[in-house]
Design an enzyme around this catalytic site. Structure first.
Site, short mmCIF file in Angstrom:
data_model
loop_
_atom_site.label_atom_id
_atom_site.label_comp_id
_atom_site.label_asym_id
_atom_site.label_seq_id
_atom_site.Cartn_x
_atom_site.Cartn_y
_atom_site.Cartn_z
N VAL A 5 0.86 -1.18 0.00
CA VAL A 5 0.00 0.00 0.00
C VAL A 5 0.89 1.23 0.00
O VAL A 5 1.77 1.36 0.86
CB VAL A 5 -0.93 0.02 1.23
CG1 VAL A 5 -1.78 1.29 1.25
CG2 VAL A 5 -1.82 -1.21 1.24
N ASP A 59 -8.93 11.00 0.20
CA ASP A 59 -8.23 12.08 0.88
C ASP A 59 -8.00 11.64 2.32
O ASP A 59 -8.92 11.64 3.14
CB ASP A 59 -9.07 13.36 0.84
CG ASP A 59 -8.38 14.53 1.53
OD1 ASP A 59 -7.28 14.33 2.10
OD2 ASP A 59 -8.94 15.64 1.50
N ASN A 86 3.53 7.66 2.87
CA ASN A 86 4.19 8.78 2.21
C ASN A 86 3.33 10.03 2.12
O ASN A 86 3.87 11.14 1.98
CB ASN A 86 4.62 8.35 0.79
CG ASN A 86 4.98 9.53 -0.08
OD1 ASN A 86 6.03 10.13 0.07
ND2 ASN A 86 4.09 9.87 -1.01
N TYR A 150 3.79 21.42 10.10
CA TYR A 150 4.38 20.40 9.23
C TYR A 150 5.62 19.80 9.88
O TYR A 150 5.80 18.57 9.91
CB TYR A 150 4.74 21.03 7.88
CG TYR A 150 5.52 20.12 6.96
CD1 TYR A 150 4.87 19.18 6.18
CD2 TYR A 150 6.90 20.22 6.85
CE1 TYR A 150 5.58 18.34 5.32
CE2 TYR A 150 7.63 19.39 6.00
CZ TYR A 150 6.95 18.46 5.24
OH TYR A 150 7.66 17.63 4.40
N LYS A 154 6.31 15.83 11.07
CA LYS A 154 7.44 15.00 10.67
C LYS A 154 8.24 14.52 11.87
O LYS A 154 8.77 13.40 11.88
CB LYS A 154 8.33 15.78 9.70
CG LYS A 154 7.72 15.99 8.33
CD LYS A 154 7.46 14.68 7.61
CE LYS A 154 7.05 14.88 6.16
NZ LYS A 154 6.80 13.60 5.45
#
Length: 240
Positions: A5, A59, A86, A150, A154
Site C-alpha cells: 500500500v 483524501d 508517504n 508540518y 514530521k
C-alpha cells in the site's frame, strides 16, 4: 507476496516509490486524492511491469478515509505485506496567522498512525512485513519556522517510526524511516514562493534517487536511512 500500500502515490516521491515496488513485481494498492492521476499511474504500472495495481482515490486527511481504506484492504485476495506511508501536505504560514490545524496534522499524524494500526497486527501474525515512513530532514534540524505544524508532524513520524521498529522487531516486521531533504518534485509549489533549499544548486535530489535508496533500505530491514550525502552532512552539523 502480498500487496504494498502506497499513500500519496499519484505524484512526486510517492509515484517514484510506487515504480520502485512495481519493478520488484510487488502488487500495489495506490492511494491519493487525485483520482485521474492515480488511475493513469495504476494503468501504466500494470501494463509496464505486469503486476496488479489497484487505485483507491481517497483524501487521507478526511477522518472517514482510513476506515474506508481498511475495509477495501480486507476485501483483497492477498494480505498487505508492505505499507509505504508517504502522503503529506505542507502549508507555509506563521502559527499565529493560522486559524485551524493544518491538514498535515490529520494526514501525517492521525491517518498514518491509524493505517499502521490497521495493517501491523496482520503482519505480526504472519511474521513478515515491512513499513516505510517518509519523514524529513527537518526532524534532524529540530525547527521549522513558518511551517511549524508540518515540522511537528514530521518529528512525530520520526519518533513513531523509530519506536515501532523496536516493537515490531520480535515479530519479524521491519519498520524503516527515510528522512529526505529537498526533492525536485514540486511539493512546495503550492506555497508562497519556493523553499530556499530548492534553490541551492545541485542540492535537491530527484524523487527517483530518493525512492531507490528508501526502498532498498526498507527491503534490507534497516531502521533508518537519510538519502544523499548532502543531507547527512547537514544533519551532522545541526546544533539540535
Amino acid at each position: 507476496m502480498g500487496y504494498a500500500v502506497v499513500t500519496g502515490a499519484s505524484s512526486g516521491l510517492g509515484r517514484s516509490l510506487s515504480v520502485e515496488l512495481a519493478r520488484r513485481k510487488i502488487p500495489l494498492v495506490l492511494v491519493a486524492r487525485n483520482a485521474a492521476a492515480l488511475s493513469a499511474l495504476a494503468s501504466d504500472l500494470a501494463r509496464c511491469y505486469k503486476i496488479q495495481a489497484i487505485p483507491v482515490p481517497l483524501d487521507l486527511s478526511d477522518p472517514a478515509a482510513v476506515p474506508q481504506l481498511t475495509r477495501k484492504l480486507a476485501e483483497l485476495d492477498k494480505p498487505v505485506d508492505i505499507l509505504v506511508s508517504n502522503a503529506g501536505s505542507c502549508e507555509r504560514s506563521p502559527f499565529l496567522a493560522s486559524k485551524r490545524s493544518a491538514p498535515s496534522l490529520r494526514l501525517m499524524v492521525n491517518s498514518a498512525t491509524e493505517l499502521a494500526r490497521a495493517v501491523l497486527p496482520g503482519m505480526a501474525d504472519r511474521k513478515r512485513g515491512r513499513v516505510l515512513f517518509v519523514g524529513s530532514l527537518m526532524s534532524a534540524a529540530g525547527t521549522g519556522p513558518g511551517v511549524a505544524q508540518y515540522a511537528a508532524s514530521k518529528a512525530y513520524l520520526a519518533t513513531f517510526a523509530r519506536s515501532l521498529a523496536k516493537e515490531m522487531e520480535p515479530h519479524g516486521v521491519g519498520v524503516t524511516l527515510t528522512s529526505p531533504g529537498a526533492i525536485r518534485s514540486g511539493f512546495f509549489d503550492s506555497m508562497d514562493g519556493d523553499a530556499l533549499c530548492n534553490r541551492i544548486p545541485f542540492y535537491p535530489m530527484s524523487p527517483e534517487a530518493v525512492a531507490d535508496r528508501s526502498v532498498r533500505a526498507m527491503v534490507a530491514g534497516l531502521t533508518e536511512v537519510m538519502p544523499g550525502w548532502q543531507n547527512r552532512a547537514l544533519a551532522a552539523g545541526t546544533p539540535f
